[in-house]
Motif scaffolding. Sequence first.
Motif, mmCIF file in Angstrom:
data_model
loop_
_atom_site.group_PDB
_atom_site.id
_atom_site.type_symbol
_atom_site.label_atom_id
_atom_site.label_comp_id
_atom_site.label_asym_id
_atom_site.label_seq_id
_atom_site.Cartn_x
_atom_site.Cartn_y
_atom_site.Cartn_z
ATOM 1 N N GLY A 239 -34.973 10.329 -67.797
ATOM 2 C CA GLY A 239 -35.458 11.625 -68.242
ATOM 3 C C GLY A 239 -34.756 12.198 -69.451
ATOM 4 N N GLY A 240 -33.551 11.713 -69.769
ATOM 5 C CA GLY A 240 -32.856 12.274 -70.923
ATOM 6 C C GLY A 240 -32.367 13.664 -70.610
ATOM 7 N N ASN A 241 -32.758 14.631 -71.345
ATOM 8 C CA ASN A 241 -32.433 16.044 -71.296
ATOM 9 C C ASN A 241 -31.518 16.368 -72.460
ATOM 10 O OD1 ASN A 241 -32.777 18.620 -70.384
ATOM 11 N ND2 ASN A 241 -31.007 18.585 -69.039
ATOM 12 N N TYR A 242 -30.193 16.502 -72.235
ATOM 13 C CA TYR A 242 -29.327 16.865 -73.345
ATOM 14 C C TYR A 242 -29.087 15.672 -74.275
ATOM 15 C CZ TYR A 242 -28.697 20.802 -70.299
ATOM 16 O OH TYR A 242 -28.938 21.889 -69.494
ATOM 17 N N GLU A 243 -29.233 14.469 -73.737
ATOM 18 C CA GLU A 243 -29.225 13.288 -74.582
ATOM 19 C C GLU A 243 -30.654 13.003 -75.031
ATOM 20 O OE1 GLU A 243 -27.644 10.121 -72.309
ATOM 21 O OE2 GLU A 243 -25.693 11.050 -72.017
ATOM 22 N N GLY A 244 -30.781 12.233 -76.096
ATOM 23 C CA GLY A 244 -32.119 11.850 -76.521
ATOM 24 C C GLY A 244 -32.792 11.021 -75.444
ATOM 25 N N GLY A 245 -34.089 11.164 -75.292
ATOM 26 C CA GLY A 245 -34.804 10.472 -74.235
ATOM 27 C C GLY A 245 -35.516 9.238 -74.739
ATOM 28 N N TRP A 246 -36.279 8.638 -73.812
ATOM 29 C CA TRP A 246 -37.117 7.496 -74.135
ATOM 30 C C TRP A 246 -38.439 7.990 -74.715
ATOM 31 C CZ3 TRP A 246 -36.071 2.347 -74.033
ATOM 32 C CH2 TRP A 246 -34.936 1.934 -73.351
ATOM 33 N N VAL A 247 -38.819 7.436 -75.861
ATOM 34 C CA VAL A 247 -40.074 7.791 -76.502
ATOM 35 C C VAL A 247 -40.659 6.532 -77.123
ATOM 36 C CG1 VAL A 247 -41.215 9.237 -78.238
ATOM 37 C CG2 VAL A 247 -39.209 10.109 -77.045
#
Length: 1005
Positions: A239-247
């Motif tokens: 899910g990411g959140n404060y870190e960059g996520g999967w896109v």
Amino acid sequence: MKQRQTQQVRAVLGAAFLVGSPLVQAQSVNLPADSPDSPAGVEMIVVTGSRISTANGYEAPTPITLVTSEELLKKAPESIAAGLTKLPQFVGTAGSNVTSSQAGTPSAGNYLNLRRLGSIETLLLLNGQRLPPTSFDGTTDANIIPQALIQRVDVVTGGASAAYGSDAVAGVVNFILDTKFEGIKGSVQGGVSSRGDNEQEKVSLAAGKFFMDGRLHLEGSFDYFYQPGLENNGLRPYGGNYEGGWVNVGANPARPCAAGTCPENPFTPMYNVRLANGTYGTLIHGGRTARQAEARAGSTPFSLTGYTFEPTLVGGPVSEFGAHPADLGTPTGTPNFNVGGADTAVTFGTTLTSLLNTKQTFARADYEFGENLTGFLQGSFSDSDTRYVTVGAGTQFQSFQIYSDNAFLPVGVRQRMQQEGLASFVASRVEADQHPKEVLTNNRAATVLGGLNGRWSDMQWTTNFSYGRSKLRTRHFGNFHQPRWFAALDAVDAGEFSGGAANGNIVCRTDLTNPGLFPGCKPWNPFGNGSPSAESYAYFQDEPSRYQVENRTSGLAASLSGPLFDVPAGPVNFALGGEYRRQKLIQQSNVDPSTPIELYEPGLVEDGATNPANLNGIPEGLRTAANPFNLLWNSTNVGNSFGKQNIAEGFAELAVPILTDKPFAQELELNGAFRYTDYSVTGGMRAWKVGARWSPVEQIRFRGTWSQDIRAPTLYELFQGVGSTRGTFTDIHTGRNTNLITLNRGNPDLKPEIARTITAGAIWQPTFFPGFSASIDFYKIRIEDQITRPNTTLINQLCEDSGGTGPTCELIVRPLPFDDRSAENFPLSIATVPFNQAFSEMDGIDYEINYDMLLGPGKLALRLLGNYTREFTQASSPGAIPLILAGAAAGVPKHQITPSIDFSTDRLSVGVDVRYISELFYTLQPNVFVTNNRLSSVAYLNANLTYDIVDGESPVTLYLSGANLLDKLVFAPQNNAQPTEFYPSFQSQYDVIGRYFTAGVRFQF
């Protein structure tokens, strides 16, 4: 003779309910022993929209899936509506699992979606009565339905407009109440995920009693449910959140084509994808001379372009300029989406699943005035709250400009601007230090239904009145009040502004140039993460953008049904009736986007003249002669709307037995239905259906229907006032990704949709295999003149495909001619309007297998429900390339199967079911390319256990259920999704909670 009499009862009741008059109450009907129309002691179960069913809809000419409330609550203990979404026929239902980034859609309720044709094509009924819409788009939240007294749900999976009128194109979901309940029953339950979050609470209570020697019956119920939801995407894997996520982003940044549109640059899943066109501390873009700054257009090279201000300006080291070259990571094939980078940003904080709190009350009275006359009156009230965070970090991409005399601007940057002859620069910022943007919705709905039912000779008549009213209130906190924000952004030193020395008295420029224009303005410092004061944020962020939608529906109806005459095979039965309804929509908002917000003195913007009344921070594109600045809030600008219409309907239906008790024709019956509806706004429409049932031998029955179904445009589609939103947009024409204003409005020239539906099926109940039954039904649906609102991406693509000459190009406002592909020709705005120009076509097979048998001390029940979708295509307009949606993630799975096994004794019941979803593909379009395009199939294992700790006539039952016991979470990054704003899965398709346990106790006495 008795068989003929039983058939007569079935024909009379079946005719009435096949027509589907909402006047007739679908319920268990106990016919008296001396009735000339029924054998003694027979209890007949009437299935709405069909003929009589004694088991599970197998005797209906139209395909029906019948599910008891007990079975649905085993699948989803939180609610009966949630249990329905686990059935194979439901795809893409929006509930607490799906949230919205703009708060402009009713996404946090429970809006049932049959076959993914849209919740607006699915009609919801309560005991055969149309429920009022609960949102502006005409859809109904199933959470308003009282739970405790629901007996079962009949899902008519074929077109049913001839029976019920508009909105039944995909089918009908009819919640059947137990209107003869006697006693007291209730339940208390709680639940929690295996990760210790998303706890739920549920309480349900119902009571009923007969009075006055059985002539009067009273009953009522109350239901309460609470679940806090999952507060952000980071609470689940990937899910990411404060870190960059999967896109999923373009793989090759050197390719000129847009990501995913050519084989050399496919969409590819990447981790730590971040936003490269804005930083938490403010990113500098191009500079502007004094004339460019005044005109808000054009740019001049600036040596500090690409610099960002320090993460914090308090207590930390600063560079020579108070800013440094931004580390924006590694570019991808999607503009402004980079991987890594010390200064890149993400829009963290989005809620994964929303908070849900529902309360429903219901009361009903039935009274028998005499042998042939009964009356009833019922009312319900529901109150539903949802809450979720759209984003914890808002985005302002090239959305403001900073002047060189800004009092917060570091001295080094100001000096460099003066050296290079610049008056301002355009900037971008991701607001990590703002209050999260939070949506609160409240949905209240009340319904009243009363009527009389009687019998005259062999005829049955009904008449009733109904009234429904719902009010949806939405508040979106954390939005920027744009005029106040621009005023707070333009901060100056009062001493310097007056021509003297700086004195540290930092104020909003408008306090000096236009005192009283923005009272209480608090200067906002954008330079560095954490630099803005809480007071400055509160000045333009505390007041929410808000709107409320009120729907009112009232109606009168009457019907008559019975036998006309006899033919050799039995009586010819009819039903006819009429209905009159009035509908009204009232939507109110604290903004009217149709009226431009004038922040300028007329005529002094385009010519570059000095204008001290201007708000200096407004950048290009937000206010020009062609595009007046009309966003009071930076998102969720819902306009005012008002509409009303009157609807008059008449229907008739005929059931004709052709053969009975003949070789190869144990039963052959034809039936037909016709409904004419006159809408005061869009005119008259016809719906019809013809059908047949044939039993060549006792154990096999065939059935089929052919129908024309309609959906009239909703009041909102017709009369929606202008609304607007602002969000990031990738323009394939210029290759630029930045903020875009989207305008939305209604279309009073819409006309009703027309659909043609064919169903054909067979039912097998072999006499040599007691307890076994099976059905299979083919369906084909084609909707013409479908009302759709093309999204901005599709509008942009269609215009591009036409070379700038297509009709959608008129909806795109650009500052320069179409043949200019420079970044400066990014759209000023794009308008979305509903049109009657789309079509949908789908066909597939529904099937069901049941087997019940005695096994040792108990009973074993096996059931399999399945759906195969062979084809599902949609096109936005005639001649457009159809979207292939059968097997696509944005459409429906090819196969959905739910097998279940239940074993029960007098006190113990154990059940297991599996919900299987076949493989999906990101896209099946020939011009879109995705690396790892295939999403593997998934099977969710669920189990339930009940035990009567007190048995007998007043049982007390403990129950335990486990959902998704294997903790399956499907990893599916979104194409070009803003990093961490969207969880990397298709939330309307797949479970995002994971393993979940529910326990409770039920009682009845």
